[in-house]
Design a protein around this motif. Sequence first.
Motif, PDB file in Angstrom:
ATOM      1  N   HIS A 241     -56.190  37.221  12.033  1.00  0.00           N
ATOM      2  CA  HIS A 241     -56.809  35.645  11.635  1.00  0.00           C
ATOM      3  C   HIS A 241     -55.276  35.120  11.591  1.00  0.00           C
ATOM      4  CE1 HIS A 241     -60.238  36.992   9.324  1.00  0.00           C
ATOM      5  NE2 HIS A 241     -59.821  37.643   8.630  1.00  0.00           N
ATOM      6  N   LEU A 242     -54.182  35.349  12.449  1.00  0.00           N
ATOM      7  CA  LEU A 242     -52.808  35.026  12.808  1.00  0.00           C
ATOM      8  C   LEU A 242     -53.260  34.157  14.113  1.00  0.00           C
ATOM      9  CD1 LEU A 242     -50.414  33.537  12.570  1.00  0.00           C
ATOM     10  CD2 LEU A 242     -49.121  35.345  13.370  1.00  0.00           C
ATOM     11  N   ALA A 243     -54.101  34.870  14.181  1.00  0.00           N
ATOM     12  CA  ALA A 243     -54.023  33.721  16.561  1.00  0.00           C
ATOM     13  C   ALA A 243     -55.746  32.942  15.941  1.00  0.00           C
ATOM     14  CB  ALA A 243     -54.719  35.467  17.260  1.00  0.00           C
ATOM     15  N   ALA A 244     -56.354  33.358  15.129  1.00  0.00           N
ATOM     16  CA  ALA A 244     -57.041  31.775  15.550  1.00  0.00           C
ATOM     17  C   ALA A 244     -56.773  31.202  14.262  1.00  0.00           C
ATOM     18  CB  ALA A 244     -58.145  33.238  14.568  1.00  0.00           C
ATOM     19  N   GLY A 245     -55.913  31.399  13.089  1.00  0.00           N
ATOM     20  CA  GLY A 245     -55.115  30.352  12.804  1.00  0.00           C
ATOM     21  C   GLY A 245     -54.753  29.247  13.080  1.00  0.00           C
ATOM     22  N   ILE A 246     -53.655  29.950  14.872  1.00  0.00           N
ATOM     23  CA  ILE A 246     -52.533  29.121  15.639  1.00  0.00           C
ATOM     24  C   ILE A 246     -53.881  28.309  16.402  1.00  0.00           C
ATOM     25  CG2 ILE A 246     -51.131  29.789  17.116  1.00  0.00           C
ATOM     26  CD1 ILE A 246     -50.250  32.225  15.782  1.00  0.00           C
ATOM     27  N   ASP A 247     -54.459  29.055  17.034  1.00  0.00           N
ATOM     28  CA  ASP A 247     -56.174  27.988  17.395  1.00  0.00           C
ATOM     29  C   ASP A 247     -56.059  27.098  17.055  1.00  0.00           C
ATOM     30  OD1 ASP A 247     -54.983  29.939  19.773  1.00  0.00           O
ATOM     31  OD2 ASP A 247     -56.730  31.344  19.730  1.00  0.00           O
TER      32      ASP A 247
END
Length: 688
Positions: free
Chosen positions: A655-661
């Motif tokens: 979820h963190l990677a998706a939020g950063i993107d």
Amino acid sequence: MTGTARDLFDRARRHALVGRDDELAALRAFLDDDSRMLAYLHGPGGVGKSVLLDAVVTDAITAGRTVVSLDCADLDPGSVGFRERLSETCGLTDGSAGDPESVLAIDRFELAEQTAGWFWRSFVPALPAGAHVLLAGRRPPPASWRTDPAFAAYGLVVPVRNLDPEAAAALVRSRGVSDEETAAGVVRDSRGHPLAIVVATDARTGASSAAGTSPLRSDPDVTAALLGRFLDEGVTPLQRAALHVCGHARRVDRGMLREVLAQDDGDADGLLEWLRERPYAESHPDGLTLHEVVRDALDRDLRWRDRDAFVDLHRRIRAVIVERMSRPEGADQDRLAADLLHLHRGNPEAQDLYAFDDLGALMARPLASGDLEWVVDAFAAEARASVAAYWLREQPEAWTVFEDATGRRSGVCLAVRLDRAAPDVADHDVVTGWALAALAQRRPPEPGEAVIHQIGLDATAPGRIGPVSDQVAAQSLRGWRLRDLGWVVVSSAHESAWAPVWTYIGFERFGACEVDGREVGVWARDFARSPYEDWLEGLGARELDDTGAIPPPVAPAVALSRADFRHAVRALLKDLTDAPRLRTNPLVGSRLVTSGEDPTATLVARVRDAVAVLARRPRSEVAVRALDRTFLRPAGSQERAAEVLGLPFSTYRRHLAAGIDRLDEILWDWELHGPPSGQELDRERSGE
């Protein structure tokens, strides 16, 4: 030792007479030509008329002719006294015709101009047919003389101009200046004017300037002394102000005087007429100017005497030119562009980039059917002959040809609109294809955005920076004044020659691509981020800078590729609470930060705003919480953040990677189109 002191003086004067072979030959031939009666030498003060006149008089004396020499400065003022003295001196008072082989030499005739009508209509006709008259004055022969068929048949006009560079250098060396750098500076700053050289070398002899410098540029007392030799006594403050306008502007007309000096039409007309009567004034089809030495001295003197007044004068003149340029296209656009370029001449860096003395020497015109083959042949010097043929078919309106007064073609400029190009343009123009790919990595052009690719070429000497490149600059000042202008790309196979010009005007090097074995340099500027008006205003700072230290106005330092922007966003998130490191982030110079704001505080605020916007989007809740506990309110470590959120570590990381993107996408959109206003942000947060 035999002879007289006069012989010694004549030899010294003859030794100092350099660079006047053509004028001497014409005047010697005049003395031997019974079909000529009067020779009229004219030129600005200090250009060497008296020295030339003395040399011809010496030749006549040596040949055994009777010579009468008069200097109008030594005669009683007034037309009556002049007539009586002249008639008496020449032996005409008793009605006799005088010596038929006599030579009459009159210097500084401008002081007796009120007698010009009488002199030509009454005095000269009374001379014997074989006599010869030599006149020297600051102004050309009166119009009434030039329109008289008798003057056309028996008169000879000899303009006396500045020395050419070689002769000027010889004069400088003859006056004891041995340092080559200093000599070159005196030649350059004197523009070959003999009096200016004498004044400058006198100052050098007095050791008032350091080696390697020209006193004409560095010593205000030398400038003042030179002006004192030109300007009339009793000049009013308003007349002096008008002179300074002429000293700074390339061309002056009534409108310029009216606007800059805040005068009405009548007073401006009066000033213009007064200026036209000055012996150092020159009239051109596009306005009035002063002799270069006077103009330069006036400009340097005002800059030294009153810097604030100099800056104010510059801004007033510039405002008139820019306002005229903003009007609809007209026949005077070429002149106005030259007027604006002329204002850069005070910057030493610009001296090597623009041919200021030749501004306006070439004329721009649209492409004609007879130019097609010539253009293709010219572009062979760029290894782009086939490219020229392609654009001649695709955008014939994009071409401009430069020619001199005789109609000889000297150069060409291509300014194609890439936003109107065909989809397969890269197949026909390798450089354009390369440039478009580079733009896509920096900031892809928006729909409706004008994108220009410009190529300038001196057809007679490819790669030369001179009159043609000046015309390309003028073309740019006109052609880039477009609504919705975005990228402007410039390219050349002679990059080393053009690079200083492109750097000076604030372009950035993208790189080089190979065309038929030759490297073509590609530079660009993003006018969507730095509008034309701001760019033009930024160039104005360079016009006033006499040290060249002020950097040119450029687009924001960061025109990051998409990949570089993504990397910078991740670094920004990692350093969000570390202000010193934030200041080194490339995004500090991006469009995310408004000029005048604290960049670190602004970037933190942008991230918070973007997270708030993301929170309103579907299926983003967990991603937003991961961003919050990792970067906005860090839990200390990613493991601890996952624990605080009650998520398995792998789920948290996903979820963190998706939020950063997603955050990166929002910030990239703001980078391209500008951050939203407060009202826009509120609407976006609310999901409207």
